[in-house]
Write a protein that holds these residues in place. Structure first.
Motif, PDB file in Angstrom:
ATOM      1  N   VAL A   1      -2.294   5.560   4.074  1.00 12.71           N
ATOM      2  CA  VAL A   1      -1.933   4.251   4.638  1.00 12.71           C
ATOM      3  C   VAL A   1      -0.767   3.658   3.851  1.00 12.71           C
ATOM      4  CG1 VAL A   1      -2.722   1.878   4.973  1.00 12.71           C
ATOM      5  CG2 VAL A   1      -4.230   3.794   5.542  1.00 12.71           C
ATOM      6  N   ASN A   2       0.292   3.258   4.580  1.00 14.07           N
ATOM      7  CA  ASN A   2       1.467   2.654   3.958  1.00 14.07           C
ATOM      8  C   ASN A   2       1.835   1.373   4.697  1.00 14.07           C
ATOM      9  OD1 ASN A   2       2.795   4.747   1.946  1.00 14.07           O
ATOM     10  ND2 ASN A   2       2.079   5.920   3.721  1.00 14.07           N
ATOM     11  N   PHE A   3       1.958   0.280   3.975  1.00 14.88           N
ATOM     12  CA  PHE A   3       2.496  -0.952   4.551  1.00 14.88           C
ATOM     13  C   PHE A   3       2.858  -1.907   3.411  1.00 14.88           C
ATOM     14  CE2 PHE A   3      -2.054  -1.925   4.314  1.00 14.88           C
ATOM     15  CZ  PHE A   3      -2.060  -3.191   3.745  1.00 14.88           C
TER      16      PHE A   3
ATOM     17  N   ILE B   1       1.528  -7.238  12.204  1.00 13.26           N
ATOM     18  CA  ILE B   1       0.216  -6.793  12.679  1.00 13.26           C
ATOM     19  C   ILE B   1       0.131  -5.285  12.480  1.00 13.26           C
ATOM     20  CG2 ILE B   1      -1.319  -6.586  14.672  1.00 13.26           C
ATOM     21  CD1 ILE B   1       0.110  -9.062  15.850  1.00 13.26           C
ATOM     22  N   ILE B   2      -0.967  -4.840  11.872  1.00 15.96           N
ATOM     23  CA  ILE B   2      -1.220  -3.413  11.652  1.00 15.96           C
ATOM     24  C   ILE B   2      -2.357  -2.991  12.579  1.00 15.96           C
ATOM     25  CG2 ILE B   2      -2.125  -1.717  10.026  1.00 15.96           C
ATOM     26  CD1 ILE B   2      -0.743  -3.275   7.796  1.00 15.96           C
ATOM     27  N   VAL B   3      -2.152  -1.912  13.305  1.00 17.74           N
ATOM     28  CA  VAL B   3      -3.185  -1.378  14.196  1.00 17.74           C
ATOM     29  C   VAL B   3      -3.726  -0.097  13.566  1.00 17.74           C
ATOM     30  CG1 VAL B   3      -3.741  -0.598  16.519  1.00 17.74           C
ATOM     31  CG2 VAL B   3      -1.946  -2.312  16.175  1.00 17.74           C
ATOM     32  N   LEU B   4      -5.040  -0.099  13.274  1.00 16.05           N
ATOM     33  CA  LEU B   4      -5.690   1.047  12.637  1.00 16.05           C
ATOM     34  C   LEU B   4      -6.503   1.845  13.648  1.00 16.05           C
ATOM     35  CD1 LEU B   4      -7.090  -0.368   9.255  1.00 16.05           C
ATOM     36  CD2 LEU B   4      -5.220   1.257   9.527  1.00 16.05           C
ATOM     37  N   ASP B   5      -6.558   3.152  13.427  1.00 16.36           N
ATOM     38  CA  ASP B   5      -7.423   4.009  14.230  1.00 16.36           C
ATOM     39  C   ASP B   5      -7.829   5.202  13.371  1.00 16.36           C
ATOM     40  OD1 ASP B   5      -8.829   4.911  16.468  1.00 16.36           O
ATOM     41  OD2 ASP B   5      -7.148   6.189  17.073  1.00 16.36           O
TER      42      ASP B   5
ATOM     43  N   PHE C   1       0.859  -1.188   0.000  1.00 13.64           N
ATOM     44  CA  PHE C   1       0.000   0.000   0.000  1.00 13.64           C
ATOM     45  C   PHE C   1       0.891   1.233   0.000  1.00 13.64           C
ATOM     46  CE2 PHE C   1      -3.426  -2.714   0.454  1.00 13.64           C
ATOM     47  CZ  PHE C   1      -4.629  -2.070   0.708  1.00 13.64           C
ATOM     48  N   ASN C   2       0.757   2.082  -1.029  1.00 19.90           N
ATOM     49  CA  ASN C   2       1.557   3.295  -1.137  1.00 19.90           C
ATOM     50  C   ASN C   2       0.691   4.535  -0.916  1.00 19.90           C
ATOM     51  OD1 ASN C   2       4.027   1.986  -1.920  1.00 19.90           O
ATOM     52  ND2 ASN C   2       3.106   1.638  -3.934  1.00 19.90           N
TER      53      ASN C   2
ATOM     54  N   GLN D   1      -6.516   8.116  -3.565  1.00 16.48           N
ATOM     55  CA  GLN D   1      -5.142   8.607  -3.729  1.00 16.48           C
ATOM     56  C   GLN D   1      -4.183   7.461  -3.437  1.00 16.48           C
ATOM     57  OE1 GLN D   1      -4.629  11.944  -1.117  1.00 16.48           O
ATOM     58  NE2 GLN D   1      -6.126  13.225  -2.177  1.00 16.48           N
ATOM     59  N   GLY D   2      -2.983   7.541  -4.028  1.00 19.62           N
ATOM     60  CA  GLY D   2      -1.999   6.499  -3.812  1.00 19.62           C
ATOM     61  C   GLY D   2      -2.226   5.309  -4.727  1.00 19.62           C
ATOM     62  N   SER D   3      -1.644   4.172  -4.351  1.00 20.98           N
ATOM     63  CA  SER D   3      -1.763   2.969  -5.184  1.00 20.98           C
ATOM     64  C   SER D   3      -1.589   1.716  -4.341  1.00 20.98           C
ATOM     65  CB  SER D   3      -0.707   2.985  -6.300  1.00 20.98           C
ATOM     66  OG  SER D   3       0.599   2.916  -5.734  1.00 20.98           O
TER      67      SER D   3
END
Length: 593
Positions: free
Chosen positions: A371-373, A556-560, A353-354, A406-408
């Motif tokens: 969001v980037n990962f 593990i990604i933590v979203l908020d 995710f860019n 937005q992004g890719s």
């Protein structure tokens, strides 16, 4: 009428049904008009033979005149019978061509609409209710069929019959023809106005019917919630209100339609009286024969049909145009998600995710922000966060149910938007948060994602999803027929059947969107253990609320609120002692209680 131009492609396709059908319309009308001439000659024969019969009163030739008179009438009767038999034959041919053509077009249209519906993106279904979509593919298509079949057939029939009958009338006597048809334009205006009112009321009825269908479909789908909250009586009251609105609209239409036939019969009766009065005077003057009056009365009754059809056909065309406009609104929509042409060989399953941001167009809610990962092929990615943090949005973006604002998003280094959509989704296994099972057997529900699946594959998928033993307890086992939306099964069983449906595909990327929420801890551990075995060297993305589900993840990604606030392994995030550690401690407390 411009909306109906869309149908021209079907007329071209079925031109060899339309052209013979129109020819049969013309021929059948000729056989309908000619009998009036035969009746006129028969009527004149009767008049003449009565005079001859009386002239030979008291002579032996009287019986001969009677026999000739009888044979003449028999001849005319047989001739009329033959003409009507021929008309019936060509009417049959007419319906076999034009009406059957309309059924073929109806079939093609329904398939085209259904195929187009499937191409449209998920956002389209969020904006439109199911009842309205169904009505456009059924009721609206049926109205259009009435245009391409009966309306075209009766329009041609009306024009041909009107021209033919008027020509015959004016050839016999122009003055009588003028007076005979004088009330018909008035009848046409009355019928047109009545049918315009009918059309307006019909549109109102159609909209109310669509609303009623949507209400019923939604309530039946949510019947368990209605029963759980004891809202049956309330639902019945709302349904009664909607039905009552529909009834009043329908009753208004019936009242308007009630004016139609009395007005028609009145003006046809006036035309007949004028014909007999003017015609009778001309018979006395010797301008026409009594047979001509009988002939004109038949023509008047024949013309009643085209005049009546004029209003009816106008209504059909107006309703078809309105329905075709509704259909075109969706057929002209382009899918928001467009397929690329690139294919990845070999497909490994690396995800990146860019700077991805996404906002739902219909609600304006910003679900993700910058969001980037990245997750390497064959790894286990877990996503956790509170409700509304954007977890399911990541799953939907990965599936290309939506495209990023937005992004890719890159898969194995290629932008997901450049990939062939069908080929890409075939490499994915997806278990959504809201499990949906079809009204079919359990076996067919599990095998849904593939064209060719062996029963052994279905069994293995069920075992890996820890639902095999539950299925074997059922009377019909894998052949058990599920109710609508899988209502036969419990919530946990539905989730596991849905997981089995994804596993049977042997996907390169498996996406589980909080689909273990209704499963107990022991069953969850069994499923995760099986996934760890069968998803080796394959990418797995798991969205969850319970940390026990994801603690063995590689990342593990933590979203908020649409932002990534933390990412790392279970141990690393506990060491950081931030959001993830707080969630972990809260869940431990809940388990102890």
């Amino acid at each position: 009428m411009k909306e109906l131009l869309y149908l021209n492609k079907y007329f071209i396709k079925y031109k060899w049904r339309i052209i013979p059908g129109l020819i049969f319309v013309i021929i059948s009308n000729m056989f309908q008009v000619v009998p009036a001439k035969v009746v006129a000659h028969a009527f004149n024969l009767i008049t003449a033979n009565i005079s001859i019969y009386r002239l030979f009163n008291g002579f032996n030739q009287q019986s001969l005149a009677y026999d000739i008179f009888g044979y003449g009438l028999l001849f005319f009767a047989l001739l009329i019978l033959l003409l009507y038999l021929l008309r019936g034959l060509f009417l049959f041919f007419m319906r076999q061509t034009i009406i059957l053509m309309s059924r073929h077009i109806e079939f093609d249209m329904k398939n085209e609409i259904y195929a187009h519906y499937q191409k449209l993106s998920l956002g389209f279904y969020r904006r439109n209710n199911t009842g309205d979509l169904m009505n456009r593919a059924t009721e609206d298509v049926n109205r259009v069929r009435m245009y391409v079949g009966p309306a075209i057939m009766y329009t041609t029939n009306t024009i041909v019959l009107f021209i033919t009958a008027l020509t015959f009338m004016f050839l016999v006597n122009a003055k009588l023809a003028f007076y005979a048809v004088l009330p018909l334009p008035v009848l046409t205006l009355i019928i047109y106005n009545v049918n315009t009112s009918i059309n307006r009321k019909s549109e109102s009825i159609q909209q109310q019917l669509s609303k009623l269908s949507s209400f019923v479909q939604e309530r039946f789908s949510g019947i368990r919630v209605i029963k759980a909250y004891v809202r049956e009586f309330y639902a019945q009251q709302v349904f009664a209100v909607e039905s009552n609105t529909y009834k009043h609209s329908a009753m208004g239409l019936v009242k308007v339609q009630a004016l139609f036939f009395p007005a028609m019969l009145l003006l046809v009766g006036i035309s007949t009286i004028i014909t007999v009065f003017i015609g009778g005077k001309q018979v006395i003057e010797g301008t026409i024969t009594p047979g001509n009056i009988a002939e004109f009365i038949i023509y008047i009754n024949l013309l009643t049909f085209p005049v009546t059809m004029l209003g009816w056909v106008t209504t059909l065309i107006q309703r078809a145009a309105a329905s075709q406009k509704r259909i075109n609104e969706f057929l002209h929509l382009e899918p928001e998600i467009k397929s690329g042409t690139q294919t990845i060989q070999p497909f490994k399953g690396g995800i990146r995710f860019n700077h991805v941001s996404f906002t739902y167009a219909d609600t304006g809610i910003k679900a993700l922000s910058d969001v980037n990962f990245e997750i390497e092929p064959g790894k286990f990615l877990a996503i956790i966060g509170k409700t509304g943090s954007g977890k399911s949005t990541i799953a939907n973006l990965l599936m290309r149910m939506y495209d990023v604002e937005q992004g890719s998003i890159e898969i194995d280094g290629s932008d997901v938007r450049s990939l062939d959509l069908s080929a890409y989704r075939n490499e994915l296994g997806f278990v959504p948060q809201e499990v949906f099972l079809f009204s079919d057997t359990i076996k067919n529900n599990i095998a849904f994602g593939l064209d060719q699946v062996s029963f052994n594959q279905v069994e293995n998928a069920a075992k890996n999803a820890a639902v095999y033993h539950n299925i074997m307890y059922l009377k019909e086992k894998f052949d058990t027929l599920l109710g609508e939306r899988g209502i036969t099964l419990s919530g946990g069983q539905k989730q596991r059947v849905s997981i089995a449906r994804a596993l049977v595909k042997e996907p390169k990327i498996l996406i589980l969107d909080d689909c273990l929420s209704a499963v107990d801890t022991k069953t969850e551990e069994e499923i995760l253990g099986n996934l760890g075995r069968i998803m080796q060297n394959k990418t797995c993305v798991v969205i969850a609320h319970r940390i026990s589900t994801i603690k063995n993840a590689d990342k593990i990604i933590v979203l908020d609120n649409g932002h990534i606030v933390e990412q790392g392994t279970h141990i690393e995030l506990l060491t950081n002692n931030k959001v993830y550690a707080e969630i972990y401690r809260n869940q431990l407390l809940e388990e102890e209680q």
